[in-house]
Design an enzyme around this catalytic site. Sequence first.
Site, PDB file in Angstrom:
ATOM      1  N   LYS A 113       0.832  -1.200   0.000  1.00 29.59           N
ATOM      2  CA  LYS A 113       0.000   0.000   0.000  1.00 29.59           C
ATOM      3  C   LYS A 113       0.871   1.256   0.000  1.00 29.59           C
ATOM      4  O   LYS A 113       0.689   2.157  -0.815  1.00 29.59           O
ATOM      5  CB  LYS A 113      -0.899  -0.014   1.244  1.00 29.59           C
ATOM      6  CG  LYS A 113      -2.090   0.899   1.170  1.00 29.59           C
ATOM      7  CD  LYS A 113      -2.923   0.826   2.457  1.00 29.59           C
ATOM      8  CE  LYS A 113      -3.758  -0.441   2.540  1.00 29.59           C
ATOM      9  NZ  LYS A 113      -4.374  -0.636   3.869  1.00 29.59           N
ATOM     10  N   ARG A 129      -2.963   3.509   8.533  1.00 32.32           N
ATOM     11  CA  ARG A 129      -3.339   2.330   7.729  1.00 32.32           C
ATOM     12  C   ARG A 129      -2.242   1.283   7.719  1.00 32.32           C
ATOM     13  O   ARG A 129      -1.078   1.581   7.483  1.00 32.32           O
ATOM     14  CB  ARG A 129      -3.603   2.761   6.287  1.00 32.32           C
ATOM     15  CG  ARG A 129      -4.412   4.017   6.149  1.00 32.32           C
ATOM     16  CD  ARG A 129      -4.498   4.487   4.700  1.00 32.32           C
ATOM     17  NE  ARG A 129      -5.237   3.571   3.855  1.00 32.32           N
ATOM     18  CZ  ARG A 129      -5.323   3.700   2.537  1.00 32.32           C
ATOM     19  NH1 ARG A 129      -4.692   4.686   1.918  1.00 32.32           N
ATOM     20  NH2 ARG A 129      -6.014   2.839   1.838  1.00 32.32           N
ATOM     21  N   GLY A 178      -8.087  -7.070   4.715  1.00 35.22           N
ATOM     22  CA  GLY A 178      -8.902  -7.078   5.929  1.00 35.22           C
ATOM     23  C   GLY A 178      -8.274  -7.796   7.116  1.00 35.22           C
ATOM     24  O   GLY A 178      -8.920  -7.970   8.143  1.00 35.22           O
ATOM     25  N   MET A 217      -5.468  -6.945   8.777  1.00 37.80           N
ATOM     26  CA  MET A 217      -4.858  -6.069   9.781  1.00 37.80           C
ATOM     27  C   MET A 217      -5.686  -4.803   9.893  1.00 37.80           C
ATOM     28  O   MET A 217      -6.717  -4.674   9.255  1.00 37.80           O
ATOM     29  CB  MET A 217      -3.423  -5.780   9.397  1.00 37.80           C
ATOM     30  CG  MET A 217      -2.542  -7.017   9.556  1.00 37.80           C
ATOM     31  SD  MET A 217      -0.881  -6.700   9.070  1.00 37.80           S
ATOM     32  CE  MET A 217      -1.092  -6.150   7.410  1.00 37.80           C
ATOM     33  N   ARG A 220      -3.576  -1.383  -6.400  1.00 36.30           N
ATOM     34  CA  ARG A 220      -2.826  -2.643  -6.352  1.00 36.30           C
ATOM     35  C   ARG A 220      -3.276  -3.492  -7.533  1.00 36.30           C
ATOM     36  O   ARG A 220      -4.315  -3.207  -8.153  1.00 36.30           O
ATOM     37  CB  ARG A 220      -3.087  -3.384  -5.042  1.00 36.30           C
ATOM     38  CG  ARG A 220      -4.550  -3.730  -4.857  1.00 36.30           C
ATOM     39  CD  ARG A 220      -4.802  -4.467  -3.551  1.00 36.30           C
ATOM     40  NE  ARG A 220      -6.223  -4.444  -3.269  1.00 36.30           N
ATOM     41  CZ  ARG A 220      -6.761  -4.479  -2.047  1.00 36.30           C
ATOM     42  NH1 ARG A 220      -5.999  -4.548  -0.995  1.00 36.30           N
ATOM     43  NH2 ARG A 220      -8.054  -4.474  -1.893  1.00 36.30           N
ATOM     44  N   HIS A 278      -7.895 -46.706 -13.211  1.00 34.59           N
ATOM     45  CA  HIS A 278      -8.663 -46.771 -14.451  1.00 34.59           C
ATOM     46  C   HIS A 278      -9.658 -45.611 -14.531  1.00 34.59           C
ATOM     47  O   HIS A 278      -9.757 -44.921 -15.548  1.00 34.59           O
ATOM     48  CB  HIS A 278      -9.394 -48.120 -14.517  1.00 34.59           C
ATOM     49  CG  HIS A 278     -10.235 -48.285 -15.742  1.00 34.59           C
ATOM     50  ND1 HIS A 278     -11.580 -47.985 -15.763  1.00 34.59           N
ATOM     51  CD2 HIS A 278      -9.909 -48.676 -16.985  1.00 34.59           C
ATOM     52  CE1 HIS A 278     -12.051 -48.207 -16.965  1.00 34.59           C
ATOM     53  NE2 HIS A 278     -11.050 -48.631 -17.741  1.00 34.59           N
ATOM     54  N   SER A 294       9.359 -43.747 -27.128  1.00 38.06           N
ATOM     55  CA  SER A 294       8.350 -42.989 -26.410  1.00 38.06           C
ATOM     56  C   SER A 294       8.399 -43.448 -24.960  1.00 38.06           C
ATOM     57  O   SER A 294       8.265 -44.642 -24.683  1.00 38.06           O
ATOM     58  CB  SER A 294       6.967 -43.233 -27.007  1.00 38.06           C
ATOM     59  OG  SER A 294       6.007 -42.548 -26.243  1.00 38.06           O
ATOM     60  N   CYS A 299       4.709 -40.356 -23.391  1.00 31.45           N
ATOM     61  CA  CYS A 299       3.265 -40.552 -23.556  1.00 31.45           C
ATOM     62  C   CYS A 299       2.603 -40.939 -22.245  1.00 31.45           C
ATOM     63  O   CYS A 299       1.437 -41.281 -22.208  1.00 31.45           O
ATOM     64  CB  CYS A 299       2.974 -41.583 -24.631  1.00 31.45           C
ATOM     65  SG  CYS A 299       3.608 -43.211 -24.221  1.00 31.45           S
ATOM     66  N   TYR A 310       8.874 -34.203 -28.070  1.00 30.72           N
ATOM     67  CA  TYR A 310       7.485 -33.807 -27.847  1.00 30.72           C
ATOM     68  C   TYR A 310       6.969 -34.410 -26.553  1.00 30.72           C
ATOM     69  O   TYR A 310       7.557 -35.346 -26.021  1.00 30.72           O
ATOM     70  CB  TYR A 310       6.585 -34.255 -29.008  1.00 30.72           C
ATOM     71  CG  TYR A 310       6.486 -35.756 -29.118  1.00 30.72           C
ATOM     72  CD1 TYR A 310       5.535 -36.459 -28.377  1.00 30.72           C
ATOM     73  CD2 TYR A 310       7.356 -36.488 -29.930  1.00 30.72           C
ATOM     74  CE1 TYR A 310       5.453 -37.837 -28.432  1.00 30.72           C
ATOM     75  CE2 TYR A 310       7.285 -37.863 -29.996  1.00 30.72           C
ATOM     76  CZ  TYR A 310       6.330 -38.536 -29.236  1.00 30.72           C
ATOM     77  OH  TYR A 310       6.266 -39.896 -29.276  1.00 30.72           O
TER      78      TYR A 310
HETATM   79  P1  ADP Z   1      -7.848  -2.069   3.905  1.00 33.90           P
HETATM   80  O1  ADP Z   1      -6.482  -2.549   3.672  1.00 33.90           O
HETATM   81  O2  ADP Z   1      -8.635  -2.906   4.853  1.00 33.90           O
HETATM   82  O3  ADP Z   1      -8.575  -1.729   2.643  1.00 33.90           O
HETATM   83  P2  ADP Z   1      -7.321   0.710   4.159  1.00 33.90           P
HETATM   84  O4  ADP Z   1      -6.114   1.168   4.858  1.00 33.90           O
HETATM   85  O5  ADP Z   1      -7.253   0.715   2.678  1.00 33.90           O
HETATM   86  O6  ADP Z   1      -7.673  -0.721   4.726  1.00 33.90           O
HETATM   87  O7  ADP Z   1      -8.506   1.629   4.675  1.00 33.90           O
HETATM   88  C1  ADP Z   1      -9.860   1.234   4.845  1.00 33.90           C
HETATM   89  C2  ADP Z   1     -10.796   2.224   4.156  1.00 33.90           C
HETATM   90  O8  ADP Z   1     -10.563   3.546   4.577  1.00 33.90           O
HETATM   91  C3  ADP Z   1     -10.615   2.235   2.650  1.00 33.90           C
HETATM   92  O9  ADP Z   1     -11.866   2.340   2.039  1.00 33.90           O
HETATM   93  C4  ADP Z   1      -9.793   3.460   2.406  1.00 33.90           C
HETATM   94  O10 ADP Z   1     -10.000   3.988   1.132  1.00 33.90           O
HETATM   95  C5  ADP Z   1     -10.290   4.399   3.485  1.00 33.90           C
HETATM   96  N1  ADP Z   1      -9.257   5.367   3.855  1.00 33.90           N
HETATM   97  C6  ADP Z   1      -8.028   5.079   4.337  1.00 33.90           C
HETATM   98  N2  ADP Z   1      -7.306   6.198   4.516  1.00 33.90           N
HETATM   99  C7  ADP Z   1      -8.100   7.219   4.137  1.00 33.90           C
HETATM  100  C8  ADP Z   1      -7.913   8.625   4.091  1.00 33.90           C
HETATM  101  N3  ADP Z   1      -6.782   9.206   4.443  1.00 33.90           N
HETATM  102  N4  ADP Z   1      -8.944   9.378   3.650  1.00 33.90           N
HETATM  103  C9  ADP Z   1     -10.095   8.788   3.291  1.00 33.90           C
HETATM  104  N5  ADP Z   1     -10.347   7.485   3.317  1.00 33.90           N
HETATM  105  C10 ADP Z   1      -9.335   6.687   3.737  1.00 33.90           C
HETATM  106 MG    MG Z   2      -7.786  -0.748   1.152  1.00 33.57          MG
HETATM  107 MG    MG Z   3      -6.732  -3.277   6.534  1.00 29.78          MG
END
Ligand code: ADP
Ligand code: MG
Ligand code: MG
Length: 910
Positions: free
Chosen positions: A34, A104, A113, A115, A348, A471, A798, A866, A886
């Site tokens: 990220k 984040r 999701g 962490m 990503r 078989h 073969s 084969c 082959y």
């Molecule tokens: P995940 O990896 O679970 O997607 P994110 O770090 O991407 O977690 O954040 C979760 C949500 O919060 C995402 O929808 C992201 O776009 C939003 N978000 C994160 N940082 C910001 C920010 N600085 N401003 C607005 N929305 C944010």
């Molecule tokens: Mg995200």
């Molecule tokens: Mg997350």
Amino acid sequence: MTEKMWVYKFEELDAAERYVGGKWDDIRGLFGGKGANLAEMIRIGVPVPPGFTVTTEACNGYLHAGGVFPGQMWEQVLEALKGVEQKTGKKFGDATCPLLVSCRSGAKFSMPGMMDTVLNIGLNDTTAAGMVELTGDARFVYDAYRRLIQMFGSVVMGIPDEKFEEVISAARLKAGVEHDTQLSAEHWLEMTQKFKTIFRSHTQVDFPQDPVEQLHMATEAVFKSWNGKRAIDYRNAANIAHDLGTAVNVQTMVFGNMGDDCATGVAMTRHGSNGEPGLEGDFLINAQGEDVVAGIRMTEDILEMSKSFPEAFKELEQIADKLEKHYHEMQDMEFTVEKGKLWMLQTRDGKRTAQAAVRIAVDMANEGLITKQGAVTRISPEQIDFFLHPQFAPQSLELARSEGRMVARGLNVSPGAASGFVVFTADLAESWSKEDGKKVIMVRPETKPDDVHGMLAAEGVLTSRGGRTSHAALVARQFGKPAVVGVQELEIDLIRREMQVGEELIREGDVISIDGNTGEVFLGELLKMIPDIKDPWLIDLLSWADEFRTLGVWANADYPDDAARAREYGAQGIGLCRSEHMFFETERLPLFQKMIMADLAVDQRDALNELLQFQREDFAGLFRVMDGLPVIVRLIDPPLHEFLPDFVELMLELSDMKLRIRDTATLSQIDELLGQIRVKERIRERAEKLREQNPMLGMRGVRLGIHIPDLTKMQVRAIFEAACQVTREGCTVLPKIMIPLVAHANELRVQRDSLEKEARLVMEEQQIEIEYKFGTMIELPRAALTADQIAEYAEFFSYGTNDLTQTTYGISRDDAESGFLVEYVHKGILPENPFATLDADGVGQLMAIGIKKGRKVRPDLECGICGEHGGDPQSIDLCHGMGLSYVSCSPFRVPIARLAAAHAALKDKS
Ligand code: ADP
Ligand code: MG
Ligand code: MG
């Protein structure tokens, strides 16, 4: 000395590159995916809210030290925060113009999701009041504030989220509204107070009002979430190392929930399901990021955004384009529109189906984003397999699993999905399917050659015994029927026509589903989707693969239909036609049995003559389809007893018939019965005589050809008469006669001598010269070791790697695969099943010796494979490396083999 950097501003990517030595992969390791992509987006001029990344090294330092930030990390965080304040003109904790940030998580590999992330950090009673002043929107501010307390409470302090959600539900109920968005500023203010109380009662402390403390605690929480149970489980499942650590990205908040000129959403740069160009995604007007995924409100299709936010949508399209051009990959983006201005929050590589992956790779090559080579390497052989079989729809699979309808699991030997009525015999399978038009799944303890008609009529095959090359597995794969074999939990009762699986009793006529990709067995029916092998993008991709590969791809096919399919899928020849398969068909089996049973030479010759008519037509059909391409016909291989009824069954039938005599009234009936008994008795005697202790090592292959010379002579006559006939029709016929199971060069010499004479005789009779070759299968260690002697009499080799693996390992595969072999692989004694993937060290070495010795005597010796391994990507790679000419595999694996052969060649080149 400069201090170690634990923190990098998004625009300090260059410094990080210098530190790791410039490699993108290492940047991702340091910043997490990220963080690396946020920095990269800034570098290429994509609008991203300012922020900075605390590195994974800092996380690891923190975790190793048992929960202490390393060195000057925190000072660097505060320093970087100042930079963000300058950029934004806002101040962290300031009452008049407060800066809010998100904290984040983000590891090297995406762990969706798993962490934690906390939004809206920096809000407290004072800054909230200041923001109300600033925005004039108390509803927005208190919604944001309660979100902070809620997220901080659950993520950082571990308060169950339901505690907060209960309060919101109650508020909705009281206000008589359905959606959160309908709640007013007063509601949110009131809830903010309630949330603080919840916070206090669960943690014994007040919600921290100091923004710096909030950030400090959130950062620690993200670091710690690396070792949360969820994250550990996910890494174990996804094979991600546990020592990578997560980075923390601190980023200025942008708000999609400040009114109807705001929005938030996620979008892929192309369609993840079918690969079509154009954005695919969802968005929500007046919402914050997590609302889109949470499914609180119905989202709108991203294309609708062109109406509500024309400017921002256009910019999003341009950014999508820019990102694809930059990353050369389809992207999955998160964005937010704040007061009409678009901000990118994440990008990503996007997840996609196999079908989409192929189309995207081909389109991108055509658009010049990647090379053809890049497109070919990007697709995996498993993704090609997807196109060849109907599949269960992913949602339907999920549902069935969650409903507990998955009742057993076996070996996934032939891919694809099938549902149908359970039937326990081949005849019933055929009659239900042909006469009643029912879809059936044929269920047997194991299958035999005389079950084939039932397997062909069935949608899929399920057995309780047998292994990957049983078989059932071989035939199912040959015909592209989904199959699951060796399901040990199945207790099949053929007499009562039912089976027990754990608690479930399944009767004949009940509906089940089997997934040949996963080996799962389900109760009831599941929804299916049918991919298309004629997919134009797939065709392009495979034709590019053909440009790169050097290994030929042939197919194993016994019948014209299979050969035609093989050709359609791109096979360049038939590498194995098992000539005895035809003898198992209904009209021929009695003739073949007559041949075996004949006491007099003349009777035997009669039977052979009749068989000749059939064989000639079999081969003619094959030659017509394969016009211009080589066809290797392997002469009869299996031991004769396989053509006779099972010995024990015969005994039972006989004793039954003898008992019936007592209840028979008329003399003529008794006479008739006695006659039948005499015939059966003779078959029993012969079957007893033919019984061998180790049929696999017994009278079969070339040994049979030498023992009953007229049998293989008849086959060769049939091949050459057919070749002459089809040549006369205007086709080019290239027959190659393959003699199986040779151990000693003399066997081949003797057999070839007599057979080639017969071939010449036919060509003289017919006055046509056919271009033919004689060769042998190398499937015994002795043959490989003496390949130079054997090559004197063989124009081609073969490798029959099924038998070669059996005889090298001294393992009978049918017994072992459902027995100790599974245990061996499970315990790590063998790295993998040697019948599925070529054993490079043992069998591979024998093959290499054989090639070397053979080509020493005959430099142009054509060497192919084969065995089942010919369709396995890892084995194909090995075959390429050994210099085979082959690989030959089941028609359904031909496209996979074409791609795998290209991968092997490209790998070799680099
Ligand atoms: P995940 O990896 O679970 O997607 P994110 O770090 O991407 O977690 O954040 C979760 C949500 O919060 C995402 O929808 C992201 O776009 C939003 N978000 C994160 N940082 C910001 C920010 N600085 N401003 C607005 N929305 C944010
Ligand atoms: Mg995200
Ligand atoms: Mg997350």
